[in-house]
Enzyme design. Sequence first.
Site, short mmCIF file in Angstrom:
data_model
loop_
_atom_site.label_atom_id
_atom_site.label_comp_id
_atom_site.label_asym_id
_atom_site.label_seq_id
_atom_site.Cartn_x
_atom_site.Cartn_y
_atom_site.Cartn_z
N LYS A 10 -22.04 117.94 24.11
CA LYS A 10 -21.50 119.31 24.04
C LYS A 10 -21.84 119.97 22.71
CE LYS A 10 -18.05 119.09 27.61
NZ LYS A 10 -16.69 119.32 28.05
N LYS A 43 -24.80 114.34 35.33
CA LYS A 43 -23.60 114.44 36.17
C LYS A 43 -23.38 115.89 36.59
CE LYS A 43 -19.96 115.40 32.83
NZ LYS A 43 -18.55 115.40 32.61
N LYS A 90 -19.12 121.35 35.26
CA LYS A 90 -18.77 122.77 35.40
C LYS A 90 -19.39 123.62 34.29
CE LYS A 90 -13.95 121.56 34.84
NZ LYS A 90 -13.77 120.93 33.52
N1 AQP Z 1 -19.74 114.58 38.20
C1 AQP Z 1 -18.58 113.97 38.26
N2 AQP Z 1 -18.39 112.92 39.08
C2 AQP Z 1 -17.19 112.27 39.14
N3 AQP Z 1 -16.13 112.65 38.40
C3 AQP Z 1 -16.27 113.70 37.57
N4 AQP Z 1 -15.42 114.33 36.73
C4 AQP Z 1 -16.06 115.35 36.12
N5 AQP Z 1 -17.33 115.42 36.56
C5 AQP Z 1 -17.49 114.41 37.45
C6 AQP Z 1 -14.05 113.96 36.53
O1 AQP Z 1 -13.24 115.11 36.69
C7 AQP Z 1 -12.13 115.01 35.80
C8 AQP Z 1 -11.98 116.31 35.04
O2 AQP Z 1 -12.81 116.44 33.99
P1 AQP Z 1 -12.62 117.55 32.88
O3 AQP Z 1 -12.65 118.89 33.40
O4 AQP Z 1 -11.43 117.26 32.07
O5 AQP Z 1 -13.86 117.32 31.98
P2 AQP Z 1 -15.25 116.73 32.29
O6 AQP Z 1 -15.17 115.29 32.63
O7 AQP Z 1 -16.06 117.06 31.09
O8 AQP Z 1 -15.69 117.55 33.59
P3 AQP Z 1 -16.89 118.52 33.79
O9 AQP Z 1 -16.82 119.08 35.14
O10 AQP Z 1 -18.17 117.89 33.38
O11 AQP Z 1 -16.54 119.69 32.82
P4 AQP Z 1 -17.29 120.22 31.57
O12 AQP Z 1 -18.62 120.65 32.03
O13 AQP Z 1 -16.39 121.34 31.11
O14 AQP Z 1 -17.36 119.10 30.58
C9 AQP Z 1 -12.34 113.78 34.93
O15 AQP Z 1 -11.59 112.71 35.46
C10 AQP Z 1 -13.80 113.51 35.09
O16 AQP Z 1 -14.14 112.15 34.91
#
Ligand code: AQP
Length: 327
Positions: A112, A195, A198
């Site tokens: 990030k 992965k 969002k």
């Molecule tokens: N691609 C994924 N596959 C399985 N699990 C996922 N999670 C996120 N992406 C995947 C799980 O969703 C939960 C919420 O995550 P978060 O929003 O707190 O942050 P993150 O893991 O950083 O999710 P994103 O979607 O990738 O958001 P951004 O882009 O903002 O960083 C967690 O349990 C995560 O493991």
Amino acid sequence: MRQRIFSGIQPSGNLHLGNYLGAIANWVAMQDEFDSIFCVVDMHAITVSQDPVALRQKTIEIAKIYLASGIDPQKSALFVQSHIPEHAELCWILNTIAKVPELEKMTQFKDKSQKNGRESAGVGLFDYPVLMAADILLYNTQTVPVGHDQVQHIELARTLGKRFNNKFGETFIIPDYFMKEESKLIMALDDPTKKMSKSAKSEYSYIALSDSEEIIRKKIKKAVTDSGSEIVYHDDKPALKNLINIYALLSHKTTAEIETMYVGKGYGAFKSDLAEVVVDFLKPLQEKMASISDEQVLEILRVGAEKVRPLARKKLEEVKEKIGFVI
Ligand code: AQP
């Protein structure tokens, strides 16, 4: 006594199938068996720049997604992280035992902070894993259901919990994580080495839970596939493997059944059926979300915060006493 689970999601963008399959679906399945606490982690979201109006809307929207997915507020406590200031207080205390090199190792910080240049990365982004450790340790959490991308952060929570216990005496339960092999990491539609996320640059990388039928069909049609035309579930075909995984998880079919269904058929038929599987799954979820009012959500979040507040206060008092604060 039932074991306690805790987990949360940041209101930082459009929730996608990865968030649902990797996290929320497991929460729903676990809430009957576990003492469950689920949070919308808005203090985590502000570790990158957020528009205040959008942040408020997203916080409510994510709580609606939890509810529409089947999180039952009678069974689970559902609240907003910033409503319980003990998260930030415990984070500060844990900051004093966390080490800079431990945080520098964190993959999510590296990824990030690289996006906009490391020199502009905020201290909050760097400290994100310590706040997450505080979230988990504050509630005597035994299990954290998360996707695979969060394992490194849970390891840090374990390290900090153990370090505190060693220094000040038994205080924290050391948590484990839980994930399902099939859903632990849903990959991006436009790049199966990354992965689904969002904060991805292209919206063709993920299927948002709020996507319309038309957009879902378009995104799946555009999803990258591997060479060859057979529908086979194999590590050599990571893009197809990811699509078959999504198909299997949403339709409750096995990957072998899906392979059999598409013998002699090409990517076209497979992708068009997958689009319908996703549409059929998301439509009722979207309808349910639309039927929940903001007022209902705010009341559920208020009650949820009241439920967890005594737990947070008690644990923080114990921590303050152990470290020598005058109470
Ligand atoms: N691609 C994924 N596959 C399985 N699990 C996922 N999670 C996120 N992406 C995947 C799980 O969703 C939960 C919420 O995550 P978060 O929003 O707190 O942050 P993150 O893991 O950083 O999710 P994103 O979607 O990738 O958001 P951004 O882009 O903002 O960083 C967690 O349990 C995560 O493991």
